[in-house]
Motif scaffolding. Sequence first.
Motif, PDB file in Angstrom:
ATOM      1  N   VAL A 158       0.850  -1.199   0.000  1.00 32.93           N
ATOM      2  CA  VAL A 158       0.000   0.000   0.000  1.00 32.93           C
ATOM      3  C   VAL A 158       0.886   1.250   0.000  1.00 32.93           C
ATOM      4  N   PHE A 159       1.910   1.217   0.839  1.00 36.21           N
ATOM      5  CA  PHE A 159       2.833   2.355   0.950  1.00 36.21           C
ATOM      6  C   PHE A 159       3.580   2.586  -0.372  1.00 36.21           C
ATOM      7  N   ALA A 160       3.986   1.487  -1.009  1.00 35.50           N
ATOM      8  CA  ALA A 160       4.719   1.603  -2.277  1.00 35.50           C
ATOM      9  C   ALA A 160       3.868   2.330  -3.328  1.00 35.50           C
ATOM     10  N   PHE A 161       2.594   1.960  -3.420  1.00 33.90           N
ATOM     11  CA  PHE A 161       1.710   2.629  -4.392  1.00 33.90           C
ATOM     12  C   PHE A 161       1.557   4.106  -4.055  1.00 33.90           C
ATOM     13  N   LYS A 162       1.351   4.363  -2.774  1.00 29.58           N
ATOM     14  CA  LYS A 162       1.146   5.746  -2.349  1.00 29.58           C
ATOM     15  C   LYS A 162       2.365   6.601  -2.720  1.00 29.58           C
ATOM     16  N   MET A 163       3.548   6.084  -2.429  1.00 32.50           N
ATOM     17  CA  MET A 163       4.765   6.844  -2.711  1.00 32.50           C
ATOM     18  C   MET A 163       5.010   6.974  -4.217  1.00 32.50           C
ATOM     19  N   SER A 164       4.658   5.936  -4.973  1.00 28.86           N
ATOM     20  CA  SER A 164       4.901   5.996  -6.419  1.00 28.86           C
ATOM     21  C   SER A 164       4.066   7.107  -7.042  1.00 28.86           C
ATOM     22  N   GLN A 165       2.862   7.304  -6.507  1.00 29.26           N
ATOM     23  CA  GLN A 165       2.017   8.381  -7.043  1.00 29.26           C
ATOM     24  C   GLN A 165       2.466   9.739  -6.536  1.00 29.26           C
ATOM     25  N   LYS A 166       2.817   9.776  -5.258  1.00 24.76           N
ATOM     26  CA  LYS A 166       3.221  11.050  -4.665  1.00 24.76           C
ATOM     27  C   LYS A 166       4.482  11.600  -5.337  1.00 24.76           C
ATOM     28  N   HIS A 167       5.439  10.708  -5.599  1.00 27.18           N
ATOM     29  CA  HIS A 167       6.716  11.178  -6.152  1.00 27.18           C
ATOM     30  C   HIS A 167       6.869  10.877  -7.646  1.00 27.18           C
ATOM     31  N   ARG A 168       5.801  10.376  -8.281  1.00 22.99           N
ATOM     32  CA  ARG A 168       5.841  10.099  -9.724  1.00 22.99           C
ATOM     33  C   ARG A 168       7.036   9.241 -10.078  1.00 22.99           C
ATOM     34  N   MET A 169       7.110   8.085  -9.526  1.00 24.94           N
ATOM     35  CA  MET A 169       8.288   7.266  -9.818  1.00 24.94           C
ATOM     36  C   MET A 169       7.981   5.783  -9.641  1.00 24.94           C
ATOM     37  N   PRO A 170       8.807   4.919 -10.263  1.00 26.13           N
ATOM     38  CA  PRO A 170       8.656   3.496  -9.999  1.00 26.13           C
ATOM     39  C   PRO A 170       9.166   3.201  -8.593  1.00 26.13           C
ATOM     40  N   VAL A 171       8.405   2.456  -7.816  1.00 25.24           N
ATOM     41  CA  VAL A 171       8.828   2.080  -6.465  1.00 25.24           C
ATOM     42  C   VAL A 171       8.998   0.561  -6.433  1.00 25.24           C
ATOM     43  N   ILE A 172      10.074   0.127  -5.783  1.00 23.39           N
ATOM     44  CA  ILE A 172      10.372  -1.300  -5.748  1.00 23.39           C
ATOM     45  C   ILE A 172      10.082  -1.863  -4.367  1.00 23.39           C
ATOM     46  N   LEU A 173       9.330  -2.955  -4.353  1.00 23.77           N
ATOM     47  CA  LEU A 173       9.099  -3.673  -3.107  1.00 23.77           C
ATOM     48  C   LEU A 173       9.960  -4.929  -3.161  1.00 23.77           C
ATOM     49  N   LEU A 174      10.883  -5.044  -2.201  1.00 26.58           N
ATOM     50  CA  LEU A 174      11.806  -6.189  -2.172  1.00 26.58           C
ATOM     51  C   LEU A 174      11.367  -7.142  -1.083  1.00 26.58           C
ATOM     52  N   ILE A 175      10.904  -8.314  -1.493  1.00 27.30           N
ATOM     53  CA  ILE A 175      10.655  -9.360  -0.503  1.00 27.30           C
ATOM     54  C   ILE A 175      11.524 -10.548  -0.910  1.00 27.30           C
ATOM     55  N   ASP A 176      11.258 -11.726  -0.382  1.00 29.70           N
ATOM     56  CA  ASP A 176      12.076 -12.875  -0.765  1.00 29.70           C
ATOM     57  C   ASP A 176      11.203 -14.121  -0.708  1.00 29.70           C
ATOM     58  N   GLY A 177      11.763 -15.225  -1.162  1.00 23.61           N
ATOM     59  CA  GLY A 177      11.006 -16.461  -1.279  1.00 23.61           C
ATOM     60  C   GLY A 177      10.377 -16.934   0.023  1.00 23.61           C
ATOM     61  N   VAL A 178      10.996 -16.618   1.146  1.00 25.23           N
ATOM     62  CA  VAL A 178      10.425 -17.078   2.419  1.00 25.23           C
ATOM     63  C   VAL A 178       9.272 -16.183   2.848  1.00 25.23           C
ATOM     64  N   ILE A 179       9.484 -14.874   2.817  1.00 28.48           N
ATOM     65  CA  ILE A 179       8.390 -13.953   3.165  1.00 28.48           C
ATOM     66  C   ILE A 179       7.229 -14.129   2.180  1.00 28.48           C
ATOM     67  N   GLY A 180       7.556 -14.338   0.925  1.00 29.82           N
ATOM     68  CA  GLY A 180       6.516 -14.500  -0.092  1.00 29.82           C
ATOM     69  C   GLY A 180       5.668 -15.739   0.139  1.00 29.82           C
ATOM     70  N   HIS A 181       6.269 -16.791   0.695  1.00 30.33           N
ATOM     71  CA  HIS A 181       5.561 -18.070   0.818  1.00 30.33           C
ATOM     72  C   HIS A 181       5.081 -18.397   2.224  1.00 30.33           C
ATOM     73  N   ILE A 182       5.549 -17.646   3.199  1.00 31.02           N
ATOM     74  CA  ILE A 182       5.160 -17.925   4.583  1.00 31.02           C
ATOM     75  C   ILE A 182       3.669 -17.626   4.742  1.00 31.02           C
ATOM     76  N   ARG A 183       2.988 -18.381   5.601  1.00 28.67           N
ATOM     77  CA  ARG A 183       1.585 -18.068   5.907  1.00 28.67           C
ATOM     78  C   ARG A 183       1.486 -17.635   7.357  1.00 28.67           C
ATOM     79  N   GLU A 184       0.826 -16.511   7.582  1.00 27.00           N
ATOM     80  CA  GLU A 184       0.659 -16.026   8.946  1.00 27.00           C
ATOM     81  C   GLU A 184      -0.786 -15.596   9.126  1.00 27.00           C
ATOM     82  N   PRO A 185      -1.263 -15.685  10.379  1.00 27.49           N
ATOM     83  CA  PRO A 185      -2.616 -15.205  10.642  1.00 27.49           C
ATOM     84  C   PRO A 185      -2.625 -13.675  10.673  1.00 27.49           C
ATOM     85  N   VAL A 186      -3.411 -13.088   9.829  1.00 27.46           N
ATOM     86  CA  VAL A 186      -3.499 -11.623   9.799  1.00 27.46           C
ATOM     87  C   VAL A 186      -4.949 -11.208   9.619  1.00 27.46           C
TER      88      VAL A 186
END
Lengths: 385, 277
Positions: A158-186
Amino acid sequence: MNPEPNKNNQKLVMGNEAVAMGAIAAGCDFFAGYPITPATEILEEMSKMLPPRGGVFLQMEDELSAIAAVIGAAWGGSISMTATSGPGFSLMQENLGYASITQTPCVVVDCQRGGPSTGLPKLASQGDVMQARFGSHGDRPTLVITASSVNDCYESTVFAFKMSQKHRMPVILLIDGVIGHIREPVELPPAPPPRKATFPKIDADSPRFGDAPFVPFGHGPVTVVTGLAHQSNGLAETQKGSHTEQMIRTTIENICRDPEIIDSWALKYQLDDADVAIVAYGITARSAREAADLLRADGIKAGLLDLKILWPFPNEILRELAGKVAAIIVPELNLGQMVLPLKAAVGGRVVVHSLNRADGTLLTPNDIAEFAAKQLNSIEERTHA
Amino acid sequence: MPKLGLNIDKYLRTQVLPTVWCPGCGNGNIVEGLATAFSRMEVDPTRVVVVGGIGCSGRTPFYVQTNAMHTTHGRALAYATGLKMAQPDLTVVVTAGDGDALAIGGNHFIHAARRNIDLTVLLYNNGIYGMTGGQRGPTTPFGSRTTTSLAGNIERTFDTVEIAMAAGATYVARTTTFDMQEIPLRIQEAMAHPGFAVVEILTQCPTYYGSLNQLGDASDMLIWQRDLTDGVPVKMLNREELLGPLRTGVFRNEKVTEFTQAYSDLCSQVGGNYGHN
Ligand SMILES: Cc1ncc(C[n+]2csc(CCOP(=O)(O)OP(=O)(O)O)c2C)c(N)n1
Ligand code: SF4
């Protein structure tokens, strides 16, 4: 970060799913991508979520075209995004530079795998932190955001989108295979109804670039967009790069001065009285937090600086930290990439120890705590000798 | 510059003229054809985006007074695909060189054709890499001299029309800069066609292709183009008539479900309302 699993309204969500949900929450209505482990679930989720909302999902022929379509869509008025992993991220670099020079808002997720090349498709890595900053040729403003939990995946997107619009730029979100695949209760809010993006009214003489607002094609007067150096009216300027240089400098300054970015730069955990600071990010920050607790249980005053934004690098925060602690420990899943800007920031005022591995294995809280304790002992031995 | 009773100046970005192109370059003829087509169709410049690749040909968007997107080498069609999907009621015209569209961007060319997305592609075929100074490309005729094939090109040559048709383009035509009256006609047909429309335009690069192959000046090259294409009259050609690689005319004009329409139908099926932008 560790909510109890059976609370009301909580669901087990995968990191990559949370990225997709965050994108939808942020108003993303265009996704183009190409399948790649460990990022594929983002593509699959978007293919399910966008059509019922009237949004566009495109599976392209490769990552070169995925990012190109994302930039084209932004200029068509969409809130757009792509997601990939190392090999695809490498392919996207040229067009990422195009998004930078044309000040195009969009979000690129890199769910890192071990590299180089095909490397370790399914394992954890933080090998792309420098590529995310320097991967595209030339100088450009960069904003690179991390996540170390499923909840973070949502919030950071959500923050990445907000900043990309605010600053008119591509924003990169860096995660990794573990964070991407982990399941957590949220507990994540339900998706908002689709909304139409709106853009400010401008006239034919209004500037289109530099400090000007982003107004896509078809939403205002005729506009010229080019990856060549250009004036604020968009017209190419191939004998003089000063307008483009100024535009890039201004965006970099604006990001570094933005209170929303300053506030999100890093999380401090038990640093007030710390003798040793662990500086970590992403999946490694998670182990590092527990490592700080382990060290404290052993009587060593340890704390954590969890970098939520890697680029621009939080130089000030580190300079300040350097005056307070005896040592800094930097655990990372690469061969010590972030140690370089960190050492530059602290300027020799504190010893910096790199704990790194790039074999796809996570650094555990114990690995980090033991390493930190050992470094502290050797500092003590040296001072008592 | 009144042309064919029309004032095409309205569709030219006169403030940036002269162009970067060499004297005698065929690209100017194509810009004139494009502006003529816009003028005859009375397009609203704010509803048209001309998307260019990188190369001499890729500079076209700068010279027509509509929205312009000058992209990266080979990727114009991918940018255009995203743009068209985001706002399907925009008219999107892509201008790309033979190297741009068929070498570095060949993959995007065949996949955009396969999708049958409503884009008009003007493929400027000068048989050489103009902008980088005359190297061989995928359409360089066999035996031709270029700066990277001084002893003659030994690589086989792509036939744009055959590739476009095999990949699924639903409107396919070829013309030349000699056929000045035909260019706007083909562009008008392509723009009116709801689907992926390719107009290959053979164009002269006197600076490199012409001089390296002793073809004389621009006007000699126009005559050469006329003879090369053997003056085949403009008409719908049938399959048997297509055998010569340099026939001109309209090779295909078929109505097949267009991609933004198919996408809209898909969204409706799952309750979505596409194209609300
Ligand atoms: C990724 C990349 N590779 C190479 C180039 C250099 N380059 C610019 S234009 C061009 C080829 C131009 O030939 P063509 O596409 O046939 O267009 P023309 O100039 O003949 O109109 C090349 C190789 C580039 N700009 N980007
Ligand atoms: S180099 Fe060739 S294609 Fe390029 S502008 Fe000159 S004549 Fe035209």
